[in-house]
Design a protein around this motif. Structure first.
Motif, PDB file in Angstrom:
ATOM      1  N   GLY A 236       0.800  -1.215   0.000  1.00  0.00           N
ATOM      2  CA  GLY A 236       0.000   0.000   0.000  1.00  0.00           C
ATOM      3  C   GLY A 236       0.833   1.267   0.000  1.00  0.00           C
ATOM      4  N   THR A 237       2.091   1.151   0.429  1.00  0.00           N
ATOM      5  CA  THR A 237       2.999   2.305   0.417  1.00  0.00           C
ATOM      6  C   THR A 237       4.043   2.197  -0.696  1.00  0.00           C
ATOM      7  OG1 THR A 237       4.363   1.217   2.114  1.00  0.00           O
ATOM      8  CG2 THR A 237       2.705   2.788   2.864  1.00  0.00           C
ATOM      9  N   GLY A 238       3.833   1.249  -1.623  1.00  0.00           N
ATOM     10  CA  GLY A 238       4.703   1.155  -2.794  1.00  0.00           C
ATOM     11  C   GLY A 238       5.986   0.381  -2.607  1.00  0.00           C
ATOM     12  N   HIS A 239       6.136  -0.354  -1.505  1.00  0.00           N
ATOM     13  CA  HIS A 239       7.383  -1.065  -1.242  1.00  0.00           C
ATOM     14  C   HIS A 239       7.306  -2.520  -1.716  1.00  0.00           C
ATOM     15  CE1 HIS A 239       7.840   2.367   1.566  1.00  0.00           C
ATOM     16  NE2 HIS A 239       9.115   2.220   1.277  1.00  0.00           N
ATOM     17  N   ILE A 240       7.220  -2.676  -3.019  1.00  0.00           N
ATOM     18  CA  ILE A 240       7.118  -4.005  -3.614  1.00  0.00           C
ATOM     19  C   ILE A 240       8.426  -4.774  -3.444  1.00  0.00           C
ATOM     20  CG2 ILE A 240       6.834  -5.256  -5.794  1.00  0.00           C
ATOM     21  CD1 ILE A 240       4.955  -2.981  -6.675  1.00  0.00           C
ATOM     22  N   THR A 241       9.545  -4.150  -3.787  1.00  0.00           N
ATOM     23  CA  THR A 241      10.841  -4.825  -3.690  1.00  0.00           C
ATOM     24  C   THR A 241      11.176  -5.174  -2.243  1.00  0.00           C
ATOM     25  OG1 THR A 241      11.602  -3.581  -5.620  1.00  0.00           O
ATOM     26  CG2 THR A 241      13.286  -4.685  -4.301  1.00  0.00           C
ATOM     27  N   ALA A 242      10.865  -4.284  -1.322  1.00  0.00           N
ATOM     28  CA  ALA A 242      11.125  -4.555   0.093  1.00  0.00           C
ATOM     29  C   ALA A 242      10.351  -5.782   0.558  1.00  0.00           C
ATOM     30  CB  ALA A 242      10.760  -3.341   0.943  1.00  0.00           C
ATOM     31  N   LEU A 243       9.113  -5.902   0.110  1.00  0.00           N
ATOM     32  CA  LEU A 243       8.311  -7.073   0.480  1.00  0.00           C
ATOM     33  C   LEU A 243       8.949  -8.356  -0.021  1.00  0.00           C
ATOM     34  CD1 LEU A 243       5.678  -8.475   1.453  1.00  0.00           C
ATOM     35  CD2 LEU A 243       4.769  -8.041  -0.829  1.00  0.00           C
ATOM     36  N   LEU A 244       9.385  -8.370  -1.279  1.00  0.00           N
ATOM     37  CA  LEU A 244       9.959  -9.580  -1.850  1.00  0.00           C
ATOM     38  C   LEU A 244      11.248  -9.976  -1.132  1.00  0.00           C
ATOM     39  CD1 LEU A 244       9.326  -8.824  -5.640  1.00  0.00           C
ATOM     40  CD2 LEU A 244       8.112 -10.457  -4.189  1.00  0.00           C
ATOM     41  N   TRP A 245      12.099  -9.006  -0.839  1.00  0.00           N
ATOM     42  CA  TRP A 245      13.344  -9.311  -0.134  1.00  0.00           C
ATOM     43  C   TRP A 245      13.072  -9.743   1.311  1.00  0.00           C
ATOM     44  CZ3 TRP A 245      17.885 -10.572  -1.911  1.00  0.00           C
ATOM     45  CH2 TRP A 245      18.261 -10.154  -3.177  1.00  0.00           C
ATOM     46  N   ALA A 246      12.056  -9.185   1.935  1.00  0.00           N
ATOM     47  CA  ALA A 246      11.685  -9.624   3.284  1.00  0.00           C
ATOM     48  C   ALA A 246      11.255 -11.085   3.268  1.00  0.00           C
ATOM     49  CB  ALA A 246      10.566  -8.739   3.838  1.00  0.00           C
ATOM     50  N   CYS A 247      10.521 -11.481   2.230  1.00  0.00           N
ATOM     51  CA  CYS A 247      10.118 -12.887   2.101  1.00  0.00           C
ATOM     52  C   CYS A 247      11.331 -13.792   1.949  1.00  0.00           C
ATOM     53  CB  CYS A 247       9.189 -13.046   0.897  1.00  0.00           C
ATOM     54  SG  CYS A 247       7.560 -12.308   1.105  1.00  0.00           S
ATOM     55  N   VAL A 248      12.285 -13.383   1.129  1.00  0.00           N
ATOM     56  CA  VAL A 248      13.513 -14.175   0.948  1.00  0.00           C
ATOM     57  C   VAL A 248      14.243 -14.332   2.276  1.00  0.00           C
ATOM     58  CG1 VAL A 248      15.792 -14.211  -0.141  1.00  0.00           C
ATOM     59  CG2 VAL A 248      13.784 -13.556  -1.480  1.00  0.00           C
TER      60      VAL A 248
ATOM     61  N   ALA B 235      10.625 -28.042   0.487  1.00  0.00           N
ATOM     62  CA  ALA B 235       9.564 -27.042   0.389  1.00  0.00           C
ATOM     63  C   ALA B 235      10.111 -25.631   0.565  1.00  0.00           C
ATOM     64  CB  ALA B 235       8.481 -27.331   1.429  1.00  0.00           C
ATOM     65  N   LEU B 236      10.982 -25.444   1.557  1.00  0.00           N
ATOM     66  CA  LEU B 236      11.545 -24.104   1.802  1.00  0.00           C
ATOM     67  C   LEU B 236      12.459 -23.660   0.672  1.00  0.00           C
ATOM     68  CD1 LEU B 236      11.335 -22.045   4.198  1.00  0.00           C
ATOM     69  CD2 LEU B 236      10.308 -24.263   4.623  1.00  0.00           C
ATOM     70  N   VAL B 237      13.316 -24.575   0.181  1.00  0.00           N
ATOM     71  CA  VAL B 237      14.241 -24.223  -0.902  1.00  0.00           C
ATOM     72  C   VAL B 237      13.477 -23.891  -2.171  1.00  0.00           C
ATOM     73  CG1 VAL B 237      16.028 -25.121  -2.437  1.00  0.00           C
ATOM     74  CG2 VAL B 237      16.203 -25.498   0.027  1.00  0.00           C
ATOM     75  N   ALA B 238      12.458 -24.688  -2.491  1.00  0.00           N
ATOM     76  CA  ALA B 238      11.671 -24.426  -3.704  1.00  0.00           C
ATOM     77  C   ALA B 238      10.946 -23.085  -3.612  1.00  0.00           C
ATOM     78  CB  ALA B 238      10.670 -25.559  -3.927  1.00  0.00           C
ATOM     79  N   THR B 239      10.336 -22.818  -2.465  1.00  0.00           N
ATOM     80  CA  THR B 239       9.621 -21.553  -2.283  1.00  0.00           C
ATOM     81  C   THR B 239      10.585 -20.373  -2.304  1.00  0.00           C
ATOM     82  OG1 THR B 239       7.980 -22.698  -0.922  1.00  0.00           O
ATOM     83  CG2 THR B 239       8.019 -20.293  -0.801  1.00  0.00           C
ATOM     84  N   GLY B 240      11.702 -20.518  -1.587  1.00  0.00           N
ATOM     85  CA  GLY B 240      12.682 -19.442  -1.552  1.00  0.00           C
ATOM     86  C   GLY B 240      13.304 -19.178  -2.915  1.00  0.00           C
ATOM     87  N   ALA B 241      13.574 -20.247  -3.680  1.00  0.00           N
ATOM     88  CA  ALA B 241      14.151 -20.076  -5.011  1.00  0.00           C
ATOM     89  C   ALA B 241      13.190 -19.347  -5.936  1.00  0.00           C
ATOM     90  CB  ALA B 241      14.519 -21.441  -5.591  1.00  0.00           C
ATOM     91  N   LEU B 242      11.902 -19.673  -5.823  1.00  0.00           N
ATOM     92  CA  LEU B 242      10.897 -18.991  -6.645  1.00  0.00           C
ATOM     93  C   LEU B 242      10.853 -17.503  -6.323  1.00  0.00           C
ATOM     94  CD1 LEU B 242       8.475 -18.923  -8.583  1.00  0.00           C
ATOM     95  CD2 LEU B 242       7.024 -19.554  -6.633  1.00  0.00           C
ATOM     96  N   VAL B 243      10.782 -17.180  -5.030  1.00  0.00           N
ATOM     97  CA  VAL B 243      10.702 -15.771  -4.638  1.00  0.00           C
ATOM     98  C   VAL B 243      11.977 -15.028  -5.033  1.00  0.00           C
ATOM     99  CG1 VAL B 243      10.405 -14.160  -2.719  1.00  0.00           C
ATOM    100  CG2 VAL B 243       9.151 -16.326  -2.728  1.00  0.00           C
ATOM    101  N   PHE B 244      13.142 -15.646  -4.801  1.00  0.00           N
ATOM    102  CA  PHE B 244      14.404 -14.994  -5.158  1.00  0.00           C
ATOM    103  C   PHE B 244      14.503 -14.804  -6.664  1.00  0.00           C
ATOM    104  CE2 PHE B 244      18.838 -15.177  -6.533  1.00  0.00           C
ATOM    105  CZ  PHE B 244      19.360 -14.106  -5.831  1.00  0.00           C
ATOM    106  N   GLY B 245      14.086 -15.821  -7.420  1.00  0.00           N
ATOM    107  CA  GLY B 245      14.152 -15.706  -8.871  1.00  0.00           C
ATOM    108  C   GLY B 245      13.326 -14.538  -9.380  1.00  0.00           C
TER     109      GLY B 245
END
Length: 247
Positions: free
Chosen positions: A115-127, A145-155
């Motif tokens: 909502g405040t425009g921090h798309i990249t910050a959200l993705l890196w926080a997930c990683v 499961a964690l490696v697959a999910t993390g690899a997807l988000v990082f990619g």
């Protein structure tokens, strides 16, 4: 993401991105519903909700001074988080409480960032969160499961265009908001048939004396409230259409 220094990367993470179109917002919400509602799809996507659920248990266990032993994720989308400390008291109560509310609250936090425009910050926080959780995984399926999910988000974070990153980020947040609601109904369905005697709600009932059904209702209120508030933050003004007309 093309960066040449850590300083440039930091500015990219902390910077804001342009607001998405309403088409992207609605399309990502629709895709999230498709990932949550149909049972065949839910059997797969529920793994992501389990990651958030067990991560909530683990985080609160550490924050309340309990010793975190490890986390296991299973192929049937169940999971278990083991921590040591007093078998009763506030620390144990909050640890048991955290699981079912964690996906919805994570989705709400994500909605606040988007909502405040921090798309990249959200993705890196997930990683970062997935990386920290990986350190506590104690079975091979959980690692996968964690490696697959993390690899997807990082990619997506590192290689995708800004438009794809935005679509993925909004889909992920919608998914957590919607995906935080369905497990609460599933929990009560299982409890009503005697299939979940060791559920979080029943553990809380034994710890506090408050009936398990009331804990399920609490989980539901948090999940539904987060979904409504998150939707309001993601699509400002949409709740105006829900208001009753003035006489």
């Amino acid at each position: 993401m093309a960066v040449t220094s850590l300083t440039e990367l930091w500015h990219e993470i902390t910077g804001t991105q342009t607001d998405p179109t309403h088409t992207l917002l609605l399309a990502s919400a629709g895709a999230a519903l498709v990932a949550v509602v149909p049972q065949p799809v839910w059997r797969l996507t529920r793994n992501a909700v389990t990651i958030a659920h067990e991560g909530g248990h683990a985080l609160i266990a550490v924050c309340t001074g309990r010793r975190l032993s490890g986390i296991k994720l299973h192929a049937d989308t169940s999971g278990v988080t083991v921590s040591y400390g007093k078998p009763h008291g506030p620390g144990m109560v909050f640890t048991a409480l955290a699981g079912y509310v964690a996906p919805a609250l994570l989705g709400l936090a994500g909605a606040a960032l988007l909502g405040t425009g921090h798309i990249t910050a959200l993705l890196w926080a997930c990683v970062a969160l997935l990386g920290l959780m990986l350190l506590m995984i104690r079975n091979w399926y959980g690692v996968l499961a964690l490696v697959a999910t993390g690899a997807l988000v990082f990619g997506v974070t590192w290689y995708a265009t800004a438009q794809v990153q935005a679509a993925f980020a909004y889909f992920a947040v919608w998914f957590l908001l919607f995906g935080g609601v369905r497990p609460v109904f599933e929990l009560q369905w299982q409890r009503g048939r005697g299939r979940a005697p060791q559920s979080d709600a029943d553990q809380l009932a034994r710890l506090t004396g408050v009936p398990g059904l009331l804990w399920v209702l609490f989980f539901g209120v948090v999940a539904l409230g987060a979904a409504l508030l998150g939707a309001h933050w993601l699509i400002p003004g949409w709740t105006a259409h829900l208001a009753l007309p003035h006489s």
